[in-house]
Scaffold this motif. Structure first.
Motif, mmCIF file in Angstrom:
data_model
loop_
_atom_site.group_PDB
_atom_site.id
_atom_site.type_symbol
_atom_site.label_atom_id
_atom_site.label_comp_id
_atom_site.label_asym_id
_atom_site.label_seq_id
_atom_site.Cartn_x
_atom_site.Cartn_y
_atom_site.Cartn_z
ATOM 1 N N MET A 1 0.808 -1.197 0.000
ATOM 2 C CA MET A 1 0.000 0.000 0.000
ATOM 3 C C MET A 1 0.847 1.255 0.000
ATOM 4 S SD MET A 1 -3.215 -0.723 2.386
ATOM 5 C CE MET A 1 -3.860 -2.365 2.395
ATOM 6 N N SER A 2 2.037 1.156 0.475
ATOM 7 C CA SER A 2 2.893 2.336 0.506
ATOM 8 C C SER A 2 3.509 2.628 -0.860
ATOM 9 C CB SER A 2 4.001 2.145 1.551
ATOM 10 O OG SER A 2 4.775 1.012 1.207
ATOM 11 N N ASN A 3 3.207 1.778 -1.838
ATOM 12 C CA ASN A 3 3.777 1.983 -3.167
ATOM 13 C C ASN A 3 2.974 2.969 -4.015
ATOM 14 O OD1 ASN A 3 1.526 0.482 -3.728
ATOM 15 N ND2 ASN A 3 2.630 -1.307 -4.508
ATOM 16 N N GLY A 4 1.978 3.636 -3.434
ATOM 17 C CA GLY A 4 1.221 4.655 -4.140
ATOM 18 C C GLY A 4 0.059 4.132 -4.967
ATOM 19 N N LYS A 5 -0.167 2.829 -4.972
ATOM 20 C CA LYS A 5 -1.297 2.274 -5.709
ATOM 21 C C LYS A 5 -2.580 2.561 -4.945
ATOM 22 C CE LYS A 5 1.064 -1.452 -8.099
ATOM 23 N NZ LYS A 5 1.091 -2.890 -8.359
ATOM 24 N N PRO A 6 -3.686 2.759 -5.675
ATOM 25 C CA PRO A 6 -4.951 3.020 -4.995
ATOM 26 C C PRO A 6 -5.417 1.804 -4.207
ATOM 27 C CG PRO A 6 -5.242 3.020 -7.393
ATOM 28 C CD PRO A 6 -3.797 2.796 -7.115
ATOM 29 N N ARG A 24 -3.379 4.384 7.823
ATOM 30 C CA ARG A 24 -3.499 5.134 9.079
ATOM 31 C C ARG A 24 -2.120 5.470 9.629
ATOM 32 N NH1 ARG A 24 -7.016 0.840 10.470
ATOM 33 N NH2 ARG A 24 -5.613 0.303 12.175
ATOM 34 N N SER A 25 -1.226 4.509 9.596
ATOM 35 C CA SER A 25 0.139 4.745 10.095
ATOM 36 C C SER A 25 0.845 5.815 9.270
ATOM 37 C CB SER A 25 0.950 3.450 10.071
ATOM 38 O OG SER A 25 0.424 2.525 10.983
ATOM 39 N N ALA A 26 0.709 5.728 7.959
ATOM 40 C CA ALA A 26 1.359 6.711 7.080
ATOM 41 C C ALA A 26 0.821 8.118 7.330
ATOM 42 C CB ALA A 26 1.163 6.313 5.612
ATOM 43 N N ALA A 27 -0.457 8.211 7.733
ATOM 44 C CA ALA A 27 -1.067 9.515 7.999
ATOM 45 C C ALA A 27 -0.914 9.933 9.458
ATOM 46 C CB ALA A 27 -2.550 9.476 7.629
ATOM 47 N N GLY A 28 -0.283 9.085 10.261
ATOM 48 C CA GLY A 28 -0.105 9.399 11.678
ATOM 49 C C GLY A 28 -1.392 9.304 12.470
ATOM 50 N N ARG A 47 -8.849 14.057 7.153
ATOM 51 C CA ARG A 47 -7.600 14.635 7.628
ATOM 52 C C ARG A 47 -7.553 14.560 9.153
ATOM 53 N NH1 ARG A 47 -6.957 20.782 6.915
ATOM 54 N NH2 ARG A 47 -6.197 20.991 9.018
ATOM 55 N N LYS A 48 -6.451 14.100 9.684
ATOM 56 C CA LYS A 48 -6.266 14.094 11.130
ATOM 57 C C LYS A 48 -6.071 15.534 11.592
ATOM 58 C CE LYS A 48 -3.109 12.767 14.752
ATOM 59 N NZ LYS A 48 -1.858 12.163 15.121
#
Length: 95
Positions: A1-6, A24-28, A47-48
């Motif tokens: 998921m971190s590879n930018g694919k939808p 969620r982790s990537a967005a904090g 947005r958090k």
């Protein structure tokens, strides 16, 4: 998921969508965090946020604010607050 694919998800019967842990982790984002939902040009955004907008006293905003404030309190303050609220509930039941 971190590879930018939808990522594609289904909306359940109650309108909920699970945000995968990796996103969620990537967005904090973590349990109990406050998020702001919005729609612009037909696109939903999430947005958090750390602070509720001034003047928003909707039940959801107040609940989110209380949860966020509670998370930042020291444990002894939390326990004291829990004790006070428990006592208020007991008094309410006696009436």
């Amino acid at each position: 998921m971190s590879n930018g694919k939808p990522v594609y998800k289904l909306i359940d019967g109650k309108g909920r969508v699970l945000i995968p842990k990796e996103l969620r982790s990537a967005a904090g984002m973590d349990y109990g965090d406050i998020v702001r939902l919005g729609v612009t040009n037909g696109r939903v955004s999430i947005r958090k946020i750390d602070i509720i907008e001034v003047g928003d006293q909707s039940p959801d905003a107040v609940k989110a604010y209380v949860r966020a404030a509670f998370k930042t309190m020291p444990d002894d303050t939390r326990l004291s607050l829990i004790a006070e609220l428990t006592e208020l509930l007991k008094q309410k039941k006696e009436v």
